[in-house]
Design a protein around this motif. Structure first.
Motif, PDB file in Angstrom:
ATOM      1  N   LYS A 186      42.702  50.314  50.032  1.00  0.00           N
ATOM      2  CA  LYS A 186      41.237  49.816  50.818  1.00  0.00           C
ATOM      3  C   LYS A 186      40.810  51.301  50.425  1.00  0.00           C
ATOM      4  CE  LYS A 186      38.333  49.508  54.349  1.00  0.00           C
ATOM      5  NZ  LYS A 186      37.031  51.386  54.220  1.00  0.00           N
TER       6      LYS A 186
ATOM      7  N   GLN B  52      38.856  51.029  47.417  1.00  0.00           N
ATOM      8  CA  GLN B  52      37.828  50.056  47.376  1.00  0.00           C
ATOM      9  C   GLN B  52      36.621  50.516  48.537  1.00  0.00           C
ATOM     10  OE1 GLN B  52      38.733  46.244  50.321  1.00  0.00           O
ATOM     11  NE2 GLN B  52      36.406  46.280  50.283  1.00  0.00           N
TER      12      GLN B  52
ATOM     13  N   SER C  23      40.574  41.826  48.498  1.00  0.00           N
ATOM     14  CA  SER C  23      39.313  42.501  49.144  1.00  0.00           C
ATOM     15  C   SER C  23      38.868  43.402  48.366  1.00  0.00           C
ATOM     16  CB  SER C  23      39.727  42.602  50.143  1.00  0.00           C
ATOM     17  OG  SER C  23      38.859  43.666  51.003  1.00  0.00           O
ATOM     18  N   LEU C  24      39.767  44.254  47.757  1.00  0.00           N
ATOM     19  CA  LEU C  24      39.535  45.273  47.303  1.00  0.00           C
ATOM     20  C   LEU C  24      39.054  44.862  45.137  1.00  0.00           C
ATOM     21  CD1 LEU C  24      39.661  48.081  45.120  1.00  0.00           C
ATOM     22  CD2 LEU C  24      42.174  47.768  45.053  1.00  0.00           C
TER      23      LEU C  24
ATOM     24  N   SER D 258      35.837  43.128  45.448  1.00  0.00           N
ATOM     25  CA  SER D 258      34.669  43.933  45.372  1.00  0.00           C
ATOM     26  C   SER D 258      34.267  44.619  44.502  1.00  0.00           C
ATOM     27  CB  SER D 258      35.012  45.160  46.825  1.00  0.00           C
ATOM     28  OG  SER D 258      35.124  44.904  47.907  1.00  0.00           O
TER      29      SER D 258
END
Length: 499
Positions: free
Chosen positions: A68, A71, A121-122, A125
């Motif tokens: 996170k 990211q 998710s990283l 993105s």
């Protein structure tokens, strides 16, 4: 500051004048990349909920960095000119092994860094920002607590179970039996699973040269769409070429790392060795433009330490080294913290927390050279021809299609005045500086380049100009901004005086 403002204003005009193909869209090829290696635990803490083992009072313990956090800092990396990031190993590790190399289970992720969904998710993105993500996959050595060691059916999966490693802070590790087909299948399965579940773009196989080239063929066959990089440790160029033939898409230039550090740790060092190695690399490797050029890594002392040992100012040293790395053939790669001249001996001392609030001067310079590398195809794809290389003064030519770029780096303690035969370029054209605005035209069959000590310039070979209206307009804009600034300061001063 004035020089930086000038060059930032002038770059668009100079690029346009040089007809540099600035509008060229970025190709899919990996030879266009600029890489950034991240030690996940030491970069940025974006999620406090996974800090179970974190102890900020112990530099040898986890510090809290996670997927996170990376990211959250993708925009910072994008502004730095980074196009690909390489994450430190993500698999489950033994307690306290923040670096990721002591893998206990290849089928699980390290909960200290986050979940599979957070890694995905990283990656998503990063892809939205046209950045690629690779993961360091240590396939040749693992933790002495690896789950395979407790399985009687896997008794032949390791050649040694308590081998002391270099650097010594890695401690004892179990050496994977890469000659065992079952081991190869299990590792390939793990690599394929992670890639499919998270969408990562490839792998960096640390210590890859500890296995035979044929070991990596199965990875290439199972992951044809992923980019596979092999770390060469004490390997010759001929050895590295064999690993490329076996299926690795790129290799690290281990033969260049120490010579690069030696050359740029201080001034007035011989520079011919690196030049010769670069030429040999071009002739030997199958994918020389994709070869990874690093000065330091997670396993080395910081390059800044070399500079400190020479009593040199690290900012200037890094500018010289990075200008060289960003403009010679190959893929430049930064280890996190290089942009802030992070220091330290190999191990926890070198793996300090990333500081995003430090002096921005070097960061700004890296942005400049990264922008030029992306704007100028010749710096990413062009031929390489040394024009002069003597005791730290390096001049070389990169050429791609109709674009010619000349790079001059004065890594000496004195102003250098050098002459380049016009026959090596084009006497009917001129050299226009893209960093500092220098200019040179041929006279008596030679181009003259004058550089202050510890300075560099990147020139575009362009048609001669008459009145440079772009230059005049840009300079006028600079002076207008400066005058407005002075007026605002004066007006505020008057108000303060009245009050």
């Amino acid at each position: 500051m004035k020089r930086r403002l000038f060059s930032l204003v002038m770059i668009p005009f100079l690029l346009f004048s040089a007809q540099s193909a600035a509008a060229e869209e970025k190709k899919e090829g990996w030879h266009d990349e600029t890489m950034y290696f991240i030690m996940t635990d030491r970069f940025m803490n974006g999620d406090r909920s996974n800090d179970e083992q974190t102890d900020n009072n112990d530099p040898s313990a986890y510090q809290g960095g996670d997927f996170k956090g990376i990211q959250d800092k993708l925009e910072y990396l994008q502004e730095l000119g980074i196009t690909s990031i390489v994450l430190s190993p993500v698999f489950e590790n033994e307690a306290g092994a923040y670096h990721g190399y002591s893998i206990t289970d290849y089928s699980k992720l390290n909960p200290q860094f986050g979940s599979e969904q957070e890694l995905k998710s990283l990656v998503n993105s990063a892809h939205e920002k046209n950045m690629r993500v690779l993961v360091d996959f240590p396939a040749t050595r693992a933790s002495t607590e690896n789950v395979w060691l407790d399985d009687a059916d896997k008794s032949g999966w390791f050649t040694e179970v308590d081998s002391m490693q270099e650097p010594d802070w890695l401690g004892e590790m179990a050496l994977v039996n890469t000659d065992n087909p079952a081991v190869q299948s299990a590792l390939v399965e793990s690599a394929v699973s992670l890639a499919e579940q998270t969408g990562i773009d490839g792998y960096f196989f640390s210590n890859a040269s500890a296995a035979q080239p044929s070991f990596w063929t199965a990875f290439d066959e199972a992951l044809p769409e992923r980019h596979l990089i092999g770390e060469m440790t004490d390997a010759t160029m001929a050895d590295a070429a064999a690993y490329e033939e076996a299926g690795l898409d790129a290799v690290t230039s281990s033969w260049l790392q120490e010579p690069l550090r030696e050359q740029f740790a201080t001034i007035d060092r011989p520079s011919e060795d690196v030049m010769n190695l670069l030429q040999e690399e071009q002739a030997t490797l199958n994918n020389a433009m994709q070869a990874i050029h690093l000065t330091d890594s997670s396993l080395t002392d910081r390059f800044t330490l070399d500079m400190a040992n020479e009593n040199m100012f690290p900012g200037a040293r890094w500018r010289m080294a990075l200008t060289y790395m960003y403009t010679v053939p190959g893929t430049p790669a930064l280890f996190y913290g290089s942009e802030i001249a992070q220091n330290g001996e190999s191990g926890p001392d070198a793996h300090g927390l990333m500081n995003f609030r430090t002096d921005q001067e070097l960061v700004d310079y890296i942005k400049q050279i990264a922008a030029l590398r992306q704007e100028l195809p010749a710096l990413r794809r062009g031929t390489y021809e040394p024009l002069l290389d003597e005791n730290g003064m390096s001049v070389f030519k990169r050429q791609y299609e109709d674009e010619t770029i000349v790079v001059a780096i004065n890594n000496t303690g004195e102003t250098q005045n050098v002459s380049i035969p016009a026959s090596a370029l084009d006497e009917n054209k001129e050299l226009r500086g893209l960093l500092n605005g220098d200019m040179s035209r041929a006279a008596d069959g030679e181009f003259t380049i004058i550089l202050d000590r510890e300075e560099a310039e990147i020139y575009a070979l362009a048609e001669k100009t008459g009145i440079n209206y772009a230059f005049i307009a840009a300079m006028a804009a600079v002076w207008v901004v400066f005058i407005v600034f002075l007026y605002i300061v004066w007006k505020r001063g008057r108000k303060a005086a009245k009050s």
